[in-house]
Design an enzyme around this catalytic site. Sequence first.
Site, PDB file in Angstrom:
ATOM      1  N   ILE A 151      49.785  63.015  56.286  1.00 22.25           N
ATOM      2  CA  ILE A 151      49.542  63.502  54.918  1.00 22.25           C
ATOM      3  C   ILE A 151      48.471  64.601  54.884  1.00 22.25           C
ATOM      4  CG2 ILE A 151      47.727  61.878  54.200  1.00 22.25           C
ATOM      5  CD1 ILE A 151      49.459  61.296  51.713  1.00 22.25           C
TER       6      ILE A 151
ATOM      7  N   GLN B 151      39.299  57.047  65.519  1.00 26.99           N
ATOM      8  CA  GLN B 151      40.377  56.297  64.867  1.00 26.99           C
ATOM      9  C   GLN B 151      39.914  55.820  63.496  1.00 26.99           C
ATOM     10  OE1 GLN B 151      41.749  52.786  66.956  1.00 26.99           O
ATOM     11  NE2 GLN B 151      43.652  52.696  65.776  1.00 26.99           N
TER      12      GLN B 151
ATOM     13  N   HIS C 243      48.659  54.476  66.769  1.00 25.88           N
ATOM     14  CA  HIS C 243      49.592  55.556  66.416  1.00 25.88           C
ATOM     15  C   HIS C 243      49.392  56.769  67.314  1.00 25.88           C
ATOM     16  CE1 HIS C 243      45.947  55.959  63.964  1.00 25.88           C
ATOM     17  NE2 HIS C 243      46.133  57.265  64.003  1.00 25.88           N
TER      18      HIS C 243
HETATM   19  P1  AMP Z   1      43.297  58.465  63.106  1.00 24.86           P
HETATM   20  O1  AMP Z   1      42.053  59.188  62.656  1.00 24.86           O
HETATM   21  O2  AMP Z   1      43.673  58.754  64.523  1.00 24.86           O
HETATM   22  O3  AMP Z   1      43.222  56.989  62.800  1.00 24.86           O
HETATM   23  O4  AMP Z   1      44.474  59.091  62.240  1.00 24.86           O
HETATM   24  C1  AMP Z   1      44.881  58.618  61.006  1.00 24.86           C
HETATM   25  C2  AMP Z   1      45.789  59.680  60.409  1.00 24.86           C
HETATM   26  O5  AMP Z   1      46.539  59.091  59.380  1.00 24.86           O
HETATM   27  C3  AMP Z   1      45.038  60.871  59.813  1.00 24.86           C
HETATM   28  O6  AMP Z   1      45.458  62.059  60.468  1.00 24.86           O
HETATM   29  C4  AMP Z   1      45.447  60.847  58.351  1.00 24.86           C
HETATM   30  O7  AMP Z   1      45.627  62.136  57.800  1.00 24.86           O
HETATM   31  C5  AMP Z   1      46.753  60.064  58.385  1.00 24.86           C
HETATM   32  N1  AMP Z   1      47.089  59.374  57.147  1.00 24.86           N
HETATM   33  C6  AMP Z   1      46.262  58.611  56.404  1.00 24.86           C
HETATM   34  N2  AMP Z   1      46.943  58.101  55.344  1.00 24.86           N
HETATM   35  C7  AMP Z   1      48.212  58.546  55.460  1.00 24.86           C
HETATM   36  C8  AMP Z   1      49.399  58.374  54.664  1.00 24.86           C
HETATM   37  N3  AMP Z   1      49.402  57.622  53.548  1.00 24.86           N
HETATM   38  N4  AMP Z   1      50.532  59.007  55.059  1.00 24.86           N
HETATM   39  C9  AMP Z   1      50.528  59.762  56.183  1.00 24.86           C
HETATM   40  N5  AMP Z   1      49.462  59.953  56.971  1.00 24.86           N
HETATM   41  C10 AMP Z   1      48.308  59.362  56.605  1.00 24.86           C
END
Ligand code: AMP
Length: 149
Positions: free
Chosen positions: A37, A99, A105
Site C-alpha cells: 500500500i 519489520q 513476508h
Molecule cells: P515490513 O516493514 O517489512 O514489516 O513491511 C510491511 C509492509 O507492509 C510495508 O511496506 C507496508 O507499506 C505494507 N503494508 C502495511 N499495511 C498494508 C496493507 N493494508 N496493504 C498492503 N500493504 C501494507
Amino acid sequence: MSHSVPDSHCVFCKIVRGEIPSARVLETAHAVAFLDINPLNPGHTILVSRSHHAHLGELPEAIAAHAGSLLPRLCRAVKAATGAEGFNVIINNGPVAGQTIHHCHWHIVPRFANDSIRWPWPQGKYSGDELSQMKSRIEQELENAVRAE
Ligand code: AMP
Ligand code: ZN
C-alpha cells in the site's frame, strides 16, 4: 502444510481472510501476493503465506519452499509489468531489521536507474580469526538444530 492459528490483530492475516481490502495479484492454497500500500516503487509487491508465522525463522520448511517456488514467476511478472530494470527481494525479520508487520513476508521491489533506493548497505571486515570463529559458531548451531529435530 502448517495449521498455525491466525493472529486476530495481524494486518496480513486480515488481508488473507479478506477482512481488509488488498490488490491481489496471485493466490494459491497456501500463499497470497498483493501490492504494497506504500510502495518503495510502483509495483512493489508483498508475498505472504496464508498461515501466520512471525518471521522467516518460524516458517515451516514446506511453506518456505512453496513461497520460494512462486518467487521467480512473481518477480518476472512484476518486472515485466513495471518495466523495471531489476528488482530486490527482501525479508525484514524483527523490529531491529525494520519489520513492522509480524507475519513473515517477502518484499518484491522493482528497481529503476536513478530511483531513490540506495544499495549497498555499509559493509564491514573481519579481522584475525573472527571469520573462522563465526563459521564454527554457525555450523555448531546448525548441528544443534539437526540433533534437536
Ligand atoms: P515490513 O516493514 O517489512 O514489516 O513491511 C510491511 C509492509 O507492509 C510495508 O511496506 C507496508 O507499506 C505494507 N503494508 C502495511 N499495511 C498494508 C496493507 N493494508 N496493504 C498492503 N500493504 C501494507
Ligand atoms: Zn498474520
